[in-house]
Design a protein around this motif. Structure first.
Motif, PDB file in Angstrom:
ATOM      1  N   THR A  11      35.585 -44.210   5.752  1.00 53.02           N
ATOM      2  CA  THR A  11      35.575 -45.285   4.761  1.00 53.02           C
ATOM      3  C   THR A  11      35.957 -46.627   5.377  1.00 53.02           C
ATOM      4  O   THR A  11      36.070 -47.624   4.672  1.00 53.02           O
ATOM      5  N   ALA A  12      36.144 -46.662   6.703  1.00 50.54           N
ATOM      6  CA  ALA A  12      36.452 -47.927   7.369  1.00 50.54           C
ATOM      7  C   ALA A  12      35.231 -48.839   7.419  1.00 50.54           C
ATOM      8  O   ALA A  12      35.371 -50.060   7.523  1.00 50.54           O
ATOM      9  N   TYR A  13      34.054 -48.247   7.332  1.00 50.84           N
ATOM     10  CA  TYR A  13      32.827 -49.026   7.434  1.00 50.84           C
ATOM     11  C   TYR A  13      32.505 -49.694   6.093  1.00 50.84           C
ATOM     12  O   TYR A  13      33.010 -49.269   5.046  1.00 50.84           O
ATOM     13  N   PRO A  14      31.673 -50.731   6.092  1.00 54.62           N
ATOM     14  CA  PRO A  14      31.339 -51.429   4.839  1.00 54.62           C
ATOM     15  C   PRO A  14      30.744 -50.479   3.797  1.00 54.62           C
ATOM     16  O   PRO A  14      30.012 -49.552   4.137  1.00 54.62           O
ATOM     17  N   LYS A  15      31.049 -50.733   2.543  1.00 55.59           N
ATOM     18  CA  LYS A  15      30.541 -49.897   1.460  1.00 55.59           C
ATOM     19  C   LYS A  15      29.027 -49.877   1.412  1.00 55.59           C
ATOM     20  O   LYS A  15      28.425 -48.874   1.036  1.00 55.59           O
TER      21      LYS A  15
END
Length: 370
Positions: free
Chosen positions: A173-177
């Motif tokens: 979930t560190a990456y952009p939504k």
């Protein structure tokens, strides 16, 4: 021998013309198949035809209460099932009737594999812009199963992973939504967990993906993916390396130098601005030669689009780093083929060679004016 497959379909649009054929795929006799449709758009109202297929036995539907993003949505589908294999499909693909049989046969006959990369085809390009997308090389991962017997990762539009090989690995979930980078991260980590064993190519498991944005010009997607991909070397440092600056990075450095030079030598401002324009010209020349080697002769408009697609993606990479204040990551790259190699300036090709022959020439021409 029988196997079980969970099909995870994250969706935002929930369009009948794509979703219904997927949910109506007939399970093969040698596989227990369940569908997990996870909708990341609380405003969507499933059509009666889709609702009619949801029986909470074979077909399951979950609608997020708020937009959660690609990673959380896929993870929800993963957690909902318990099948031996997990097949990821996009919500906007056309599927053949034998897709599940192809995957089930592979799972039963090759149980030692950690997963299978399917083939993703596209219809013939209908515009100059889609021709440019194809010529840019950004589509290579979609047909990697045709070019390589195995590879480190595959597109989530059509790929199956063994659940035991996956273990606790989930989409970060560190990456952009909005997506970008989380798919590479996931498969790279599954591979790493299994002694760096690559995913087996399965080109017979083929689906068709439509062109994005109805064939119209759009740079938002590569820019967004660039921002997401900027996280990859940060979160997976063993695959990170440094390379010569790309064009947006070079333009940033040139802009900073221009500011300093214009203060010290105000009369040189015009020369520096011309030099920055020269950087763009060099990018166009290098892109043109690369596309010519890849696709043969193409028109100038296609070359322009290819250049802009690259600049959009690389600009997103740079923007992602600068937004996080990580200026020291300028020039940092990621080994998308899963190679662990810390060598600086890792590789050379015609595109880079042309740029780094012409850059010194440009610098010499600027220097002559001082």
């Amino acid at each position: 021998m029988k196997t079980s497959i969970d099909i995870v379909i994250p969706s935002f649009r929930l369009e009948e013309k794509y979703i219904l054929p997927i949910l109506q795929l007939q399970p093969p006799a040698d596989a227990d198949v369940k569908f997990y449709l996870v909708v990341d758009n609380p405003a969507v109202h499933p059509s009666p035809a889709i609702r009619a297929l949801v029986d909470n036995v074979r077909v399951f539907l979950h609608i997020n209460q708020r937009n959660q993003g690609a990673a959380i949505t896929r993870n929800a589908g993963l957690e909902a099932g318990a099948g031996q294999w997990v097949l990821f499909l996009d919500d906007d693909i056309l599927v053949p009737a034998n897709l599940l049989q192809t995957y089930a046969t592979a799972a039963i006959t090759q149980p030692e594999e950690i997963g299978f990369i399917g083939l993703i085809t596209f219809p013939p390009a209908q515009s100059t812009f889609t021709q440019a997308i194809d010529a840019s090389g950004s589509m290579d991962i979609f047909r990697i199963s045709l070019d390589r017997e195995a590879f480190a990762w595959g597109a989530t539009a059509n790929i199956m992973v063994k659940r035991s090989a996956m273990g606790p690995v989930r989409f970060s979930t560190a990456y952009p939504k909005s997506g970008g980078g989380e798919d590479v991260d996931f498969f790279i980590n599954v591979r790493q967990r299994n002694d760096y064993k690559d995913f087996r190519s399965l080109p017979l498991a083929a689906v068709e993906h439509p062109w994005w944005n109805n064939n119209r010009v759009n740079y938002q997607r590569p820019y967004r993916y660039g921002i997401g991909n900027s996280w990859l070397p940060k979160l997976n440092p063993r695959y990170a390396y440094h390379d010569m600056l790309d064009t947006p990075e070079t333009l940033l450095v040139a802009a900073l130098v221009t500011v300093v030079v214009s203060i010290v030598h105000p009369s040189a401002l015009g020369v520096m601005l011309v030099a920055m324009a020269g950087i763009i010209v060099i990018e166009f020349i290098a892109t043109s030669v690369q596309v010519w080697k890849r696709k043969g002769r193409v028109n100038v408009q296609t070359l322009y689009y290819v250049m802009m697609l690259r600049l959009a993606h690389d600009g997103g990479m740079l923007a992602g780093k600068l937004k996080r204040g990580e200026w020291w990551r300028i020039g940092q790259r990621f080994h998308y083929d899963g190679v662990i190699n810390k060598l600086y300036f890792y590789r050379s090709n015609t595109y880079r060679t042309i740029k780094w022959i012409l850059y010194p020439l440009l610098a010499w021409m600027v220097w002559r004016h001082f």
